[in-house]
Motif scaffolding. Structure first.
Motif, PDB file in Angstrom:
ATOM      1  N   GLN A   1       0.829  -1.202   0.000  1.00  0.00           N
ATOM      2  CA  GLN A   1       0.000   0.000   0.000  1.00  0.00           C
ATOM      3  C   GLN A   1       0.872   1.263   0.000  1.00  0.00           C
ATOM      4  N   ILE A   2       1.958   1.221   0.749  1.00  0.00           N
ATOM      5  CA  ILE A   2       2.900   2.342   0.752  1.00  0.00           C
ATOM      6  C   ILE A   2       3.494   2.519  -0.641  1.00  0.00           C
ATOM      7  N   LEU A   3       3.861   1.410  -1.263  1.00  0.00           N
ATOM      8  CA  LEU A   3       4.407   1.448  -2.620  1.00  0.00           C
ATOM      9  C   LEU A   3       3.413   2.108  -3.583  1.00  0.00           C
ATOM     10  N   GLN A   4       2.153   1.702  -3.522  1.00  0.00           N
ATOM     11  CA  GLN A   4       1.127   2.273  -4.403  1.00  0.00           C
ATOM     12  C   GLN A   4       0.920   3.758  -4.124  1.00  0.00           C
TER      13      GLN A   4
ATOM     14  N   ALA B   1       8.549  -0.166 -10.254  1.00  0.00           N
ATOM     15  CA  ALA B   1       8.638  -0.776  -8.925  1.00  0.00           C
ATOM     16  C   ALA B   1       9.365  -2.108  -9.056  1.00  0.00           C
ATOM     17  N   LEU B   2      10.335  -2.321  -8.175  1.00  0.00           N
ATOM     18  CA  LEU B   2      11.082  -3.573  -8.153  1.00  0.00           C
ATOM     19  C   LEU B   2      10.782  -4.303  -6.857  1.00  0.00           C
ATOM     20  N   ASP B   3      10.400  -5.566  -6.963  1.00  0.00           N
ATOM     21  CA  ASP B   3      10.179  -6.396  -5.789  1.00  0.00           C
ATOM     22  C   ASP B   3      11.536  -6.904  -5.335  1.00  0.00           C
ATOM     23  N   MET B   4      11.996  -6.404  -4.209  1.00  0.00           N
ATOM     24  CA  MET B   4      13.341  -6.713  -3.726  1.00  0.00           C
ATOM     25  C   MET B   4      13.345  -7.780  -2.630  1.00  0.00           C
TER      26      MET B   4
ATOM     27  N   SER C   1      17.329  -8.238  -1.651  1.00  0.00           N
ATOM     28  CA  SER C   1      18.061  -7.221  -0.896  1.00  0.00           C
ATOM     29  C   SER C   1      17.606  -7.200   0.554  1.00  0.00           C
ATOM     30  N   LEU C   2      18.544  -6.981   1.440  1.00  0.00           N
ATOM     31  CA  LEU C   2      18.213  -6.809   2.843  1.00  0.00           C
ATOM     32  C   LEU C   2      17.810  -5.369   3.144  1.00  0.00           C
ATOM     33  N   ILE C   3      18.012  -4.485   2.193  1.00  0.00           N
ATOM     34  CA  ILE C   3      17.743  -3.056   2.378  1.00  0.00           C
ATOM     35  C   ILE C   3      16.247  -2.772   2.448  1.00  0.00           C
ATOM     36  N   ALA C   4      15.483  -3.365   1.546  1.00  0.00           N
ATOM     37  CA  ALA C   4      14.053  -3.056   1.461  1.00  0.00           C
ATOM     38  C   ALA C   4      13.324  -4.169   0.724  1.00  0.00           C
ATOM     39  N   ASP C   5      12.009  -4.202   0.902  1.00  0.00           N
ATOM     40  CA  ASP C   5      11.179  -5.150   0.156  1.00  0.00           C
ATOM     41  C   ASP C   5      10.845  -4.629  -1.242  1.00  0.00           C
ATOM     42  N   TYR C   6      10.768  -3.296  -1.362  1.00  0.00           N
ATOM     43  CA  TYR C   6      10.446  -2.681  -2.651  1.00  0.00           C
ATOM     44  C   TYR C   6      11.335  -1.476  -2.903  1.00  0.00           C
ATOM     45  N   PHE C   7      11.739  -1.328  -4.152  1.00  0.00           N
ATOM     46  CA  PHE C   7      12.350  -0.100  -4.636  1.00  0.00           C
ATOM     47  C   PHE C   7      11.380   0.489  -5.646  1.00  0.00           C
ATOM     48  N   LEU C   8      11.174   1.784  -5.569  1.00  0.00           N
ATOM     49  CA  LEU C   8      10.450   2.482  -6.607  1.00  0.00           C
ATOM     50  C   LEU C   8      11.437   3.467  -7.224  1.00  0.00           C
TER      51      LEU C   8
ATOM     52  N   ASP D   1      13.625   7.044   2.118  1.00  0.00           N
ATOM     53  CA  ASP D   1      13.606   5.758   2.810  1.00  0.00           C
ATOM     54  C   ASP D   1      12.400   5.694   3.730  1.00  0.00           C
ATOM     55  N   ALA D   2      11.425   4.885   3.349  1.00  0.00           N
ATOM     56  CA  ALA D   2      10.227   4.676   4.162  1.00  0.00           C
ATOM     57  C   ALA D   2      10.256   3.278   4.771  1.00  0.00           C
ATOM     58  N   GLY D   3      11.425   2.838   5.163  1.00  0.00           N
ATOM     59  CA  GLY D   3      11.561   1.513   5.775  1.00  0.00           C
ATOM     60  C   GLY D   3      11.714   0.434   4.722  1.00  0.00           C
ATOM     61  N   ASP D   4      10.699  -0.384   4.582  1.00  0.00           N
ATOM     62  CA  ASP D   4      10.762  -1.490   3.619  1.00  0.00           C
ATOM     63  C   ASP D   4      10.426  -1.063   2.189  1.00  0.00           C
ATOM     64  N   VAL D   5      10.129   0.212   2.013  1.00  0.00           N
ATOM     65  CA  VAL D   5       9.902   0.771   0.683  1.00  0.00           C
ATOM     66  C   VAL D   5      10.853   1.951   0.522  1.00  0.00           C
ATOM     67  N   VAL D   6      11.722   1.864  -0.479  1.00  0.00           N
ATOM     68  CA  VAL D   6      12.694   2.919  -0.733  1.00  0.00           C
ATOM     69  C   VAL D   6      12.430   3.475  -2.127  1.00  0.00           C
TER      70      VAL D   6
END
Length: 111
Positions: free
Chosen positions: A5-8, A24-27, A31-38, A81-86
């Protein structure tokens, strides 16, 4: 709010500010950095800053914590950087140079 939802929310905000080539990349598992990159870009420093500022405001309005924001003043590569969404907001020229999509695509294939 869930990560997807944050990604959207971020993607819609970027689109509202006329960011280009929003990807959007599903990480997760890559990656340990985040679950998603936009990743997106603007064509001028001013547009890059407007996109980043809008993301900051939208996340704040929705009670999503921003861990940090870097690169705003230079406006060539702003990282939100919003945590698991960057979110990576690039100036067009810098996006071409760094080509994060290709870098992370290759990394994902190695795993």
């Amino acid at each position: 709010m869930k990560n997807d939802q944050i990604l959207q929310l971020i993607a819609r905000t970027c689109d509202d500010k006329r960011a280009e080539n929003i990807i959007a990349l599903d990480m997760e598992g890559v990656s340990l950095i985040a679950d998603y990159f936009l990743i997106c870009h603007g064509n001028t420093e001013r547009q890059v800053q407007a996109i980043a500022r809008a993301i900051q405001e939208t996340l704040s309005e929705n009670d999503v914590e921003i861990k940090r924001m870097e690169g705003f003043e230079q406006a060539h590569w702003v990282l939100v950087d919003a945590g698991d969404v960057v979110c990576h907001v690039f100036h067009k020229d810098d996006r071409i140079y760094y080509n994060l999509e290709r870098l992370w695509e290759m990394r994902a294939k190695l795993n």
